[in-house]
Structures are given as C-alpha cells and as structure tokens.
Design a protein around this motif. Structure first.
Motif, PDB file in Angstrom:
ATOM      1  N   LEU A  75       0.835  -1.206   0.000  1.00  0.00           N
ATOM      2  CA  LEU A  75       0.000   0.000   0.000  1.00  0.00           C
ATOM      3  C   LEU A  75       0.872   1.260   0.000  1.00  0.00           C
ATOM      4  O   LEU A  75       0.636   2.186  -0.786  1.00  0.00           O
ATOM      5  CB  LEU A  75      -0.914  -0.002   1.234  1.00  0.00           C
ATOM      6  CG  LEU A  75      -1.707   1.283   1.492  1.00  0.00           C
ATOM      7  CD1 LEU A  75      -2.766   1.494   0.414  1.00  0.00           C
ATOM      8  CD2 LEU A  75      -2.371   1.248   2.870  1.00  0.00           C
ATOM      9  N   TYR A  76       1.910   1.298   0.846  1.00  0.00           N
ATOM     10  CA  TYR A  76       2.727   2.517   0.943  1.00  0.00           C
ATOM     11  C   TYR A  76       3.426   2.805  -0.391  1.00  0.00           C
ATOM     12  O   TYR A  76       3.531   3.957  -0.814  1.00  0.00           O
ATOM     13  CB  TYR A  76       3.765   2.410   2.064  1.00  0.00           C
ATOM     14  CG  TYR A  76       3.210   1.937   3.387  1.00  0.00           C
ATOM     15  CD1 TYR A  76       1.879   2.207   3.728  1.00  0.00           C
ATOM     16  CD2 TYR A  76       3.972   1.215   4.296  1.00  0.00           C
ATOM     17  CE1 TYR A  76       1.353   1.746   4.934  1.00  0.00           C
ATOM     18  CE2 TYR A  76       3.452   0.765   5.500  1.00  0.00           C
ATOM     19  CZ  TYR A  76       2.136   1.022   5.801  1.00  0.00           C
ATOM     20  OH  TYR A  76       1.618   0.567   6.987  1.00  0.00           O
ATOM     21  N   GLY A  77       3.894   1.733  -1.054  1.00  0.00           N
ATOM     22  CA  GLY A  77       4.566   1.911  -2.345  1.00  0.00           C
ATOM     23  C   GLY A  77       3.622   2.494  -3.378  1.00  0.00           C
ATOM     24  O   GLY A  77       3.978   3.413  -4.120  1.00  0.00           O
ATOM     25  N   SER A  78       2.408   1.996  -3.395  1.00  0.00           N
ATOM     26  CA  SER A  78       1.461   2.474  -4.400  1.00  0.00           C
ATOM     27  C   SER A  78       0.996   3.901  -4.089  1.00  0.00           C
ATOM     28  O   SER A  78       0.826   4.731  -4.983  1.00  0.00           O
ATOM     29  CB  SER A  78       0.301   1.479  -4.526  1.00  0.00           C
ATOM     30  OG  SER A  78      -0.918   2.053  -4.190  1.00  0.00           O
ATOM     31  N   MET A  79       0.823   4.217  -2.803  1.00  0.00           N
ATOM     32  CA  MET A  79       0.448   5.588  -2.436  1.00  0.00           C
ATOM     33  C   MET A  79       1.601   6.549  -2.732  1.00  0.00           C
ATOM     34  O   MET A  79       1.382   7.694  -3.141  1.00  0.00           O
ATOM     35  CB  MET A  79       0.078   5.671  -0.947  1.00  0.00           C
ATOM     36  CG  MET A  79      -1.187   4.925  -0.572  1.00  0.00           C
ATOM     37  SD  MET A  79      -2.660   5.529  -1.434  1.00  0.00           S
ATOM     38  CE  MET A  79      -3.059   6.966  -0.435  1.00  0.00           C
ATOM     39  N   SER A  80       2.838   6.074  -2.541  1.00  0.00           N
ATOM     40  CA  SER A  80       4.005   6.893  -2.839  1.00  0.00           C
ATOM     41  C   SER A  80       4.018   7.269  -4.320  1.00  0.00           C
ATOM     42  O   SER A  80       4.259   8.434  -4.674  1.00  0.00           O
ATOM     43  CB  SER A  80       5.271   6.122  -2.469  1.00  0.00           C
ATOM     44  OG  SER A  80       6.410   6.768  -2.966  1.00  0.00           O
ATOM     45  N   ASP A  81       3.730   6.301  -5.196  1.00  0.00           N
ATOM     46  CA  ASP A  81       3.705   6.590  -6.636  1.00  0.00           C
ATOM     47  C   ASP A  81       2.676   7.677  -6.939  1.00  0.00           C
ATOM     48  O   ASP A  81       2.901   8.555  -7.761  1.00  0.00           O
ATOM     49  CB  ASP A  81       3.337   5.328  -7.428  1.00  0.00           C
ATOM     50  CG  ASP A  81       4.477   4.314  -7.419  1.00  0.00           C
ATOM     51  OD1 ASP A  81       5.608   4.711  -7.090  1.00  0.00           O
ATOM     52  OD2 ASP A  81       4.218   3.146  -7.728  1.00  0.00           O
ATOM     53  N   ARG A  82       1.532   7.607  -6.277  1.00  0.00           N
ATOM     54  CA  ARG A  82       0.486   8.605  -6.530  1.00  0.00           C
ATOM     55  C   ARG A  82       0.922   9.994  -6.079  1.00  0.00           C
ATOM     56  O   ARG A  82       0.769  10.973  -6.800  1.00  0.00           O
ATOM     57  CB  ARG A  82      -0.800   8.219  -5.789  1.00  0.00           C
ATOM     58  CG  ARG A  82      -1.413   6.954  -6.333  1.00  0.00           C
ATOM     59  CD  ARG A  82      -2.544   6.457  -5.469  1.00  0.00           C
ATOM     60  NE  ARG A  82      -2.969   5.152  -5.973  1.00  0.00           N
ATOM     61  CZ  ARG A  82      -4.204   4.702  -5.911  1.00  0.00           C
ATOM     62  NH1 ARG A  82      -5.154   5.429  -5.371  1.00  0.00           N
ATOM     63  NH2 ARG A  82      -4.504   3.530  -6.398  1.00  0.00           N
ATOM     64  N   VAL A  83       1.481  10.053  -4.863  1.00  0.00           N
ATOM     65  CA  VAL A  83       1.938  11.348  -4.336  1.00  0.00           C
ATOM     66  C   VAL A  83       3.030  11.927  -5.244  1.00  0.00           C
ATOM     67  O   VAL A  83       2.993  13.099  -5.617  1.00  0.00           O
ATOM     68  CB  VAL A  83       2.452  11.193  -2.885  1.00  0.00           C
ATOM     69  CG1 VAL A  83       3.159  12.458  -2.428  1.00  0.00           C
ATOM     70  CG2 VAL A  83       1.307  10.846  -1.944  1.00  0.00           C
ATOM     71  N   MET A  84       3.988  11.078  -5.637  1.00  0.00           N
ATOM     72  CA  MET A  84       5.121  11.557  -6.425  1.00  0.00           C
ATOM     73  C   MET A  84       4.701  12.007  -7.822  1.00  0.00           C
ATOM     74  O   MET A  84       5.258  12.959  -8.358  1.00  0.00           O
ATOM     75  CB  MET A  84       6.195  10.466  -6.535  1.00  0.00           C
ATOM     76  CG  MET A  84       6.840  10.121  -5.218  1.00  0.00           C
ATOM     77  SD  MET A  84       7.554  11.570  -4.410  1.00  0.00           S
ATOM     78  CE  MET A  84       7.921  10.913  -2.787  1.00  0.00           C
ATOM     79  N   SER A  85       3.730  11.315  -8.410  1.00  0.00           N
ATOM     80  CA  SER A  85       3.315  11.725  -9.754  1.00  0.00           C
ATOM     81  C   SER A  85       2.665  13.106  -9.701  1.00  0.00           C
ATOM     82  O   SER A  85       2.771  13.882 -10.647  1.00  0.00           O
ATOM     83  CB  SER A  85       2.382  10.686 -10.381  1.00  0.00           C
ATOM     84  OG  SER A  85       1.141  10.704  -9.722  1.00  0.00           O
TER      85      SER A  85
END
Ligand SMILES: [Mg+2]
Length: 432
Positions: A75-85
């Motif tokens: 979950l954290y990895g996927s949320m990180s991708d969203r925040v970073m994009s």
C-alpha cells in the motif's frame, strides 16, 4: 531553486487515507513481525510513543484506543507513486529521495512559487488523502531546512512563525529573516549533520543551524570533513549538491527476514532461502546488474534461550549472472552444505555481492563442450513482466514451495490492512 516535498507521518497517513475511521486517532505501524514502532500518527506521538520503541513496551496503550498495525508496504509503495506523480508538477526534474520525500528542481519555473506549491500540496491532499510539507530554497540543504520549518510551524505552534506552516519559501525572505529561522533551529536538525556530529559540534559551541552557517568553510574542511564543508556552503546559499535523477546502482543486494516462528528443518529453510534469492535476483535485474557471488546465512535468535547457531557461506558463481534459477541454486547449495539440524533458527538471508553491470561482462573461451552458456535473460525478462503485471509470485521457481499455504517461516503480519490499491479483490467497498 529547489523544492523538497515530504509527506507527514507517511505510513500512518496511508493507513488513514483508506480507513477514514483512523483519521485523528492514535495509530502506530509496527516493523516486520510486529517488533517495534516504525511510524506514528500525530495523536500517537502525543501519547508518548517513541520511534523504534518495542511493541511489548507500548501494547498496553491499546486499552486507551491506540491502534497498532502491521506494515502494508504494498500500500505505501502504491500511495508513494500517486503522491510523487502529483509532486512532479512542481518543476521540470525530480529526485525521489525516499518513499515519501522528493527534491524537485524549480529551474525555469516562473510565477509565484509559494502559491504554486500550496496549490499542488492541496491537490495531493485532496486526491490521495496524504498531507505534505514543502520547503523551497536555493540549495538542497536549505530546502530540507525549509521543509523542517514548514512542518514544525504547522504541528507545533510557537516553534516558527505561523505563516511558514505547510509551505516555507526561503527564496522570498530577506537574509535577516532566514537567519532568524536558522538561529531557532538546533544544529542536529540540519540535513547531513545527524546526532553524532551534532554532539561534536555542540561541544565546540556550534549550537544552532545559524552557528554552523557562519563557520568558515575552509576551517570546516580542515577540522571536520569535505562533507560538512559542503553542508556549510549549502547553508550559505551556494549550491553544491546536485539533483540525482536515478539512484546509484547498489553495490550489494541483500534480502533477509526474521521468521514468524522458529524453523528447525531444512526443507522450510530451503523454501525461505529460495524466496529470498528470487527476490534478490529480481532486484538485481531491476538495476541491470549481474552478481558474481551469492552469500547465504542463517542463525538462531540472540534473544531466546537455547543453543546458539550461526553460519554463513559464500558461493562464487562460475559466470556473473542475474538468472533467478542459477542464483537460487547457489543459495540452496550453500544452505544445504552448512545446515545442521537441531537448532531453532530465527533468521536467514541471501546477499548478492561482486556486482557488475550486465553490459560489461567478462567472457571466456567456451572450451568445455558439456557446459554451454545458457542465456535465459529473455526468460527472466518475461518472468519479471508477468510478475509485475499479475502480482508477485505469479511465476516462480519451484524451490520456493507452495506459497499459497502460509509457511511457518513467513512473517507475522497479524494486523495488516488490505492491499486496497493494488489488488482488485481487496478494493474497499463503501456503503451508504
Ligand atoms: Mg516524511
């Protein structure tokens, strides 16, 4: 100019983003096997929980409403991708510095940068549920400092002037105003200083970030190090640390785990070690490297009674490779050679060493007809693609065992939340 964007209490915020009942509540995320606290929500900090504190010391707070969760790194990895994009909209190039932090170059960005950063911060909060702080300044070290000011001003009223909360732009402040902020900050808070050097500096009378910024760089280099000299120059506004587009390739890759329950037999250990070896090989291919040596280890727990046992073995590979099957074979061979029955093993791991780029391979004359070079790089590529697309473990080497049955060696994650954002079967359902 640089911006540093950093999410607040990232792991705890990710959990609350998908489970709104947690918003505002004390939440702690535990390390693997539910060992100690690795992330805290604001409310749990207020209850006195420390970073890294063992779970058994704080579990009694559950009675007072503290929620403990196992880590959900998917979950954290996927949320990180969203925040970073979304954060990428700040400027033309970005360096992802950690799972929840990114430096963005603002080179060529025109207009009011503070306003722009506030708008992007609000968008990230609205679209992902994750609150961030943004620091803007002339150098990376100063932008990190500005980010610290932005967060503290938001969380701790009275620490810094309120107007710097959430977004702090040093670029629009006078030198005197910047110095006032630096003077209000302990030297150990400066990026690159840390606790140990911070203590040495304090012993020398360098108490605040401003004291450090006022040192003579030449003296700092002589008395301390080139690294600290760079920090001082950066604090003075001279940019010395560039944006790194891609993280440098790692020089060794390790995958190690503590077991959920002690393992005594060789077969479950072979499964565990095969799993670690495959994962390590996957990481190896991701950075386009090959390994020349596989190091495998296993040991008993230093904290439990009973006979101690610890062994490790390095298995050189005939040719450097990134082939999962070859690496797993070497790791399992090493394990079988060193294994002795009768011990309660608590941890094992695989390390890939002697790494080099897959582009620069040393070739050899193929004199032995019976052992032709097998090139399965295309097979490996196909395997990685399938596993990326359909989820880890879709295709695996048989030695890893039937992983749909939970094995004793697998981690304890009794309090893990669902993979909300990466698995169709675990999507949250909202009911009116
Ligand atoms: Mg953070």
């Amino acid at each position: 100019m640089y911006a540093l964007l950093d999410a607040n209490n990232f792991y705890a915020s990710c959990e609350a983003a998908l489970r709104p009942s947690l918003i505002g509540r004390p939440v702690c995320v535990l390390s693997n096997n539910d060992g100690c606290v690795i992330a805290r929500s604001e409310a749990s900090k207020a209850m006195g929980v420390k970073m890294g504190q063992p779970y058994f010391e704080v579990r009694h707070l559950e009675a007072e409403g503290l929620v403990f969760l196992s880590p959900n790194f998917t979950l954290y990895g996927s949320m990180s991708d969203r925040v970073m994009s979304l954060a990428a909209a700040l400027g033309p190039s970005m360096e992802r510095y950690s799972i929840d932090e990114a430096f963005v170059s603002l080179h060529g960005v025109r207009g009011d940068q503070t306003k722009r950063a506030r708008a992007i911060r609000a968008r990230i909060l609205q679209w992902t549920g994750i609150a961030c702080g943004v620091g803007i300044a002339q150098t990376k070290t100063l932008s990190k400092f500005a980010n610290h000011v932005a967060k503290q001003a938001d969380r701790k009223p009275g620490s810094y002037p309120r107007e710097h909360a959430q977004v702090c732009n040093l670029g629009v402040l006078s030198r005197a105003d910047v110095e006032e902020l630096l003077a209000a900050t302990e030297v150990a808070e400066v990026w690159g200083v840390g606790r140990r050097i911070g203590e040495q500096l304090r012993a020398d009378g360098v108490m605040t970030a401003l004291d450090l910024a006022r040192l003579d760089p030449a003296i700092v280099r002589r008395r301390w190090s080139v690294v600290l000299e760079r920090t001082v120059r950066e604090l003075q506004g001279e940019s010395c640390i560039e944006l790194e587009d891609a993280p440098p390739a790692k020089r060794e890759i390790a995958v190690t785990r503590s077991f959920g329950h002690p393992v005594t037999d060789v077969e479950p250990l072979v499964e565990a070690v095969s799993t670690f070896a495959s994962r390590a090989a996957e990481k190896l291919r991701k950075q386009s490297s090959v390994a020349g040596l596989v190091h495998v280890f296993a040991h008993t727990s230093p904290f439990r009674p009973g006979p101690r046992w610890a062994r490790s073995l390095s298995v050189p590979l005939r040719r450097p490779t990134a082939d999962t099957a070859e690496i797993t074979e070497a790791a399992v061979m090493g394990l079988r050679l060193m294994f002795e029955p009768g011990y309660m093993l608590a941890k094992a791991g695989v390390m890939l060493c002697d790494l080099s780029s897959e582009l620069h391979q040393q070739c050899e004359l193929d004199l032995e007809v019976e052992a032709p070079v097998r090139d399965r790089s295309k097979l490996m590529k196909a395997m990685d693609q399938l596993n990326t697309r359909y989820g880890r473990g879709t295709l695996q080497v048989a030695a890893m065992g039937q992983q749909n049955q939970l094995q004793a060696w697998q981690m304890r994650q009794e309090r893990r939340t669902p993979h909300y954002t990466t698995d169709w079967r675990q999507i949250p359902i909202a009911r009116a």
